[in-house]
Design a protein around this motif. Structure first.
Motif, PDB file in Angstrom:
ATOM      1  N   GLN A   6      64.063 -82.350  -6.598  1.00 27.31           N
ATOM      2  CA  GLN A   6      63.417 -81.888  -5.094  1.00 27.31           C
ATOM      3  C   GLN A   6      64.413 -80.210  -5.494  1.00 27.31           C
ATOM      4  OE1 GLN A   6      66.553 -84.472  -3.555  1.00 27.31           O
ATOM      5  NE2 GLN A   6      65.348 -85.495  -2.708  1.00 27.31           N
ATOM      6  N   SER A   7      65.124 -79.857  -6.454  1.00 27.33           N
ATOM      7  CA  SER A   7      65.375 -78.567  -6.655  1.00 27.33           C
ATOM      8  C   SER A   7      64.383 -77.268  -6.904  1.00 27.33           C
ATOM      9  CB  SER A   7      66.725 -78.239  -7.070  1.00 27.33           C
ATOM     10  OG  SER A   7      66.727 -76.956  -7.375  1.00 27.33           O
ATOM     11  N   ARG A   8      63.793 -78.339  -7.814  1.00 24.25           N
ATOM     12  CA  ARG A   8      62.263 -77.480  -8.067  1.00 24.25           C
ATOM     13  C   ARG A   8      60.930 -77.428  -6.855  1.00 24.25           C
ATOM     14  NH1 ARG A   8      60.008 -80.729 -12.877  1.00 24.25           N
ATOM     15  NH2 ARG A   8      58.591 -79.185 -12.899  1.00 24.25           N
ATOM     16  N   LEU A   9      60.858 -78.185  -6.419  1.00 20.84           N
ATOM     17  CA  LEU A   9      59.723 -77.890  -5.007  1.00 20.84           C
ATOM     18  C   LEU A   9      60.579 -77.757  -3.983  1.00 20.84           C
ATOM     19  CD1 LEU A   9      59.846 -82.424  -4.167  1.00 20.84           C
ATOM     20  CD2 LEU A   9      57.940 -80.760  -5.374  1.00 20.84           C
ATOM     21  N   SER A  10      61.898 -77.094  -4.057  1.00 17.79           N
ATOM     22  CA  SER A  10      61.991 -76.510  -2.420  1.00 17.79           C
ATOM     23  C   SER A  10      61.833 -74.899  -3.188  1.00 17.79           C
ATOM     24  CB  SER A  10      64.115 -76.199  -2.485  1.00 17.79           C
ATOM     25  OG  SER A  10      64.329 -77.658  -1.238  1.00 17.79           O
ATOM     26  N   GLN A  11      62.002 -74.713  -4.950  1.00 19.63           N
ATOM     27  CA  GLN A  11      61.190 -72.762  -4.937  1.00 19.63           C
ATOM     28  C   GLN A  11      60.420 -73.006  -4.906  1.00 19.63           C
ATOM     29  OE1 GLN A  11      62.640 -73.148  -9.194  1.00 19.63           O
ATOM     30  NE2 GLN A  11      65.051 -73.908  -8.452  1.00 19.63           N
ATOM     31  N   ALA A  12      59.601 -74.257  -5.328  1.00 19.89           N
ATOM     32  CA  ALA A  12      58.121 -73.975  -5.446  1.00 19.89           C
ATOM     33  C   ALA A  12      57.673 -73.544  -3.702  1.00 19.89           C
ATOM     34  CB  ALA A  12      57.346 -74.903  -6.113  1.00 19.89           C
ATOM     35  N   PHE A  13      58.050 -74.285  -3.074  1.00 13.73           N
ATOM     36  CA  PHE A  13      57.424 -74.220  -1.473  1.00 13.73           C
ATOM     37  C   PHE A  13      58.006 -72.871  -1.315  1.00 13.73           C
ATOM     38  CE2 PHE A  13      55.883 -78.136  -2.149  1.00 13.73           C
ATOM     39  CZ  PHE A  13      55.115 -78.833  -1.228  1.00 13.73           C
ATOM     40  N   ASN A  14      59.902 -72.511  -0.972  1.00 18.57           N
ATOM     41  CA  ASN A  14      59.926 -71.744  -0.728  1.00 18.57           C
ATOM     42  C   ASN A  14      58.775 -70.422  -1.038  1.00 18.57           C
ATOM     43  OD1 ASN A  14      62.044 -72.725   0.594  1.00 18.57           O
ATOM     44  ND2 ASN A  14      63.957 -71.828  -1.142  1.00 18.57           N
ATOM     45  N   LYS A  15      58.591 -70.052  -2.024  1.00 22.23           N
ATOM     46  CA  LYS A  15      57.743 -69.524  -2.223  1.00 22.23           C
ATOM     47  C   LYS A  15      56.687 -68.723  -1.125  1.00 22.23           C
ATOM     48  CE  LYS A  15      57.879 -69.566  -7.357  1.00 22.23           C
ATOM     49  NZ  LYS A  15      57.149 -69.891  -8.371  1.00 22.23           N
ATOM     50  N   TYR A  16      56.322 -69.972  -0.535  1.00 16.94           N
ATOM     51  CA  TYR A  16      55.443 -69.461   0.543  1.00 16.94           C
ATOM     52  C   TYR A  16      55.787 -69.829   1.937  1.00 16.94           C
ATOM     53  CZ  TYR A  16      52.323 -70.110  -3.972  1.00 16.94           C
ATOM     54  OH  TYR A  16      51.723 -69.806  -4.853  1.00 16.94           O
ATOM     55  N   GLY A  17      57.331 -69.590   1.883  1.00 13.81           N
ATOM     56  CA  GLY A  17      58.744 -69.859   3.268  1.00 13.81           C
ATOM     57  C   GLY A  17      58.030 -70.991   3.402  1.00 13.81           C
ATOM     58  N   ASN A  19      59.280 -75.347   3.354  1.00 12.93           N
ATOM     59  CA  ASN A  19      60.009 -76.280   3.694  1.00 12.93           C
ATOM     60  C   ASN A  19      59.361 -77.849   2.944  1.00 12.93           C
ATOM     61  OD1 ASN A  19      62.093 -78.606   3.715  1.00 12.93           O
ATOM     62  ND2 ASN A  19      62.731 -78.335   4.874  1.00 12.93           N
ATOM     63  N   TRP A  20      59.383 -78.377   1.976  1.00  9.49           N
ATOM     64  CA  TRP A  20      59.142 -79.479   1.094  1.00  9.49           C
ATOM     65  C   TRP A  20      58.780 -80.618   2.111  1.00  9.49           C
ATOM     66  CZ3 TRP A  20      60.435 -83.637  -0.980  1.00  9.49           C
ATOM     67  CH2 TRP A  20      62.384 -84.264  -0.886  1.00  9.49           C
ATOM     68  N   GLN A  21      60.283 -80.656   2.740  1.00 11.69           N
ATOM     69  CA  GLN A  21      60.638 -82.120   3.576  1.00 11.69           C
ATOM     70  C   GLN A  21      59.288 -81.866   4.977  1.00 11.69           C
ATOM     71  OE1 GLN A  21      64.161 -81.197   3.716  1.00 11.69           O
ATOM     72  NE2 GLN A  21      64.902 -82.647   2.148  1.00 11.69           N
ATOM     73  N   ASP A  22      58.948 -80.902   4.441  1.00 16.88           N
ATOM     74  CA  ASP A  22      57.697 -81.125   6.308  1.00 16.88           C
ATOM     75  C   ASP A  22      56.430 -81.817   5.446  1.00 16.88           C
ATOM     76  OD1 ASP A  22      59.978 -79.780   8.159  1.00 16.88           O
ATOM     77  OD2 ASP A  22      58.895 -78.170   7.092  1.00 16.88           O
ATOM     78  N   TYR A  23      56.534 -81.760   4.090  1.00 17.00           N
ATOM     79  CA  TYR A  23      55.428 -81.784   3.788  1.00 17.00           C
ATOM     80  C   TYR A  23      55.203 -82.784   2.448  1.00 17.00           C
ATOM     81  CZ  TYR A  23      53.933 -77.441   5.383  1.00 17.00           C
ATOM     82  OH  TYR A  23      53.434 -76.218   6.532  1.00 17.00           O
ATOM     83  N   GLY A  24      56.119 -83.777   2.340  1.00 19.05           N
ATOM     84  CA  GLY A  24      56.446 -84.892   1.941  1.00 19.05           C
ATOM     85  C   GLY A  24      57.678 -85.889   1.773  1.00 19.05           C
ATOM     86  N   VAL A  25      57.259 -86.814   1.372  1.00 17.42           N
ATOM     87  CA  VAL A  25      58.861 -87.103   1.470  1.00 17.42           C
ATOM     88  C   VAL A  25      59.375 -88.073   0.043  1.00 17.42           C
ATOM     89  CG1 VAL A  25      59.677 -90.047   2.458  1.00 17.42           C
ATOM     90  CG2 VAL A  25      58.002 -89.149   3.629  1.00 17.42           C
ATOM     91  N   MET A  26      60.384 -88.543  -0.401  1.00 17.96           N
ATOM     92  CA  MET A  26      60.867 -88.306  -1.875  1.00 17.96           C
ATOM     93  C   MET A  26      61.920 -89.985  -1.286  1.00 17.96           C
ATOM     94  SD  MET A  26      61.247 -87.555  -4.970  1.00 17.96           S
ATOM     95  CE  MET A  26      60.914 -85.550  -4.239  1.00 17.96           C
ATOM     96  N   MET A  27      61.308 -90.721  -1.743  1.00 12.40           N
ATOM     97  CA  MET A  27      60.905 -92.398  -2.123  1.00 12.40           C
ATOM     98  C   MET A  27      62.355 -92.576  -2.917  1.00 12.40           C
ATOM     99  SD  MET A  27      59.427 -93.778   0.743  1.00 12.40           S
ATOM    100  CE  MET A  27      59.434 -95.166   0.316  1.00 12.40           C
ATOM    101  N   PRO A  28      63.260 -93.158  -2.605  1.00 12.77           N
ATOM    102  CA  PRO A  28      64.160 -94.457  -3.815  1.00 12.77           C
ATOM    103  C   PRO A  28      63.443 -95.233  -4.385  1.00 12.77           C
ATOM    104  CG  PRO A  28      64.198 -95.409  -1.676  1.00 12.77           C
ATOM    105  CD  PRO A  28      63.412 -94.292  -1.138  1.00 12.77           C
ATOM    106  N   GLN A  29      63.810 -94.829  -6.162  1.00 11.81           N
ATOM    107  CA  GLN A  29      63.347 -96.500  -7.239  1.00 11.81           C
ATOM    108  C   GLN A  29      63.093 -97.509  -5.856  1.00 11.81           C
ATOM    109  OE1 GLN A  29      65.329 -96.764 -10.262  1.00 11.81           O
ATOM    110  NE2 GLN A  29      63.679 -98.129 -11.373  1.00 11.81           N
TER     111      GLN A  29
END
Length: 150
Positions: A6-17, A19-29
């Motif tokens: 999730q931290s890696r996703l945040s960094q990647a999405f933040n580069k473009y202004g 929020n990864w959570q607006d575009y994806g959902v992290m499911m539990p196992q």
């Protein structure tokens, strides 16, 4: 591990202004049945770059979920490629990362093309799951090494 991803996703999405959570959902196992249900609800399966799916790709295909892949240099990045070739679907095999993104976007937006891939998968699924060629070849090899009936 999830927090790290999730931290890696945040960094990647933040580069473009973004929020990864607006575009994806992290499911539990998930338990196996729940995972299959998720595949049945999804539109496409995006294979990992550089470390290809094996079981997850087969599970996606069992749910007639179109698979997008971009084969890597090594075997670990070519499982989905081989499975799709065996299935007879080459349209969702990308030549590079940009092509991978183009295919994923088209499958996500083009309902008719996505359904065509799903229909083709349904008709030809036996070529993946019921091909006994490798099993019979391995059986012949063992017989030749051990010697049948000796």
């Amino acid at each position: 591990m999830t927090h790290c991803f999730q931290s890696r996703l945040s960094q990647a999405f933040n580069k473009y202004g973004l929020n990864w959570q607006d575009y994806g959902v992290m499911m539990p196992q998930l338990e196996q049945n729940d995972y299959f249900q998720l595949n049945l609800l999804a539109d496409i399966y995006l294979d990992n770059l550089s470390w290809s799916g094996g079981n997850t790709t087969l599970e996606a295909i069992a749910c007639q979920l179109p698979v997008v892949t971009c084969p890597g240099e090594f075997m670990r990045g070519r499982h989905s490629y081989a499975i799709l070739k065996k299935l007879g679907i080459t349209e969702t095999i990308a030549t590079d990362k940009n092509h991978y993104i183009e295919i994923a976007i088209r499958l996500g937006l083009d309902n008719q093309w996505r359904q065509t891939i799903k229909d083709y998968t349904k008709v030809n699924i036996d070529t993946v799951f019921n091909d006994r060629t490798s099993v019979e070849s391995l059986e012949r090899f063992y017989q030749s090494v051990v010697g049948e009936g000796k």
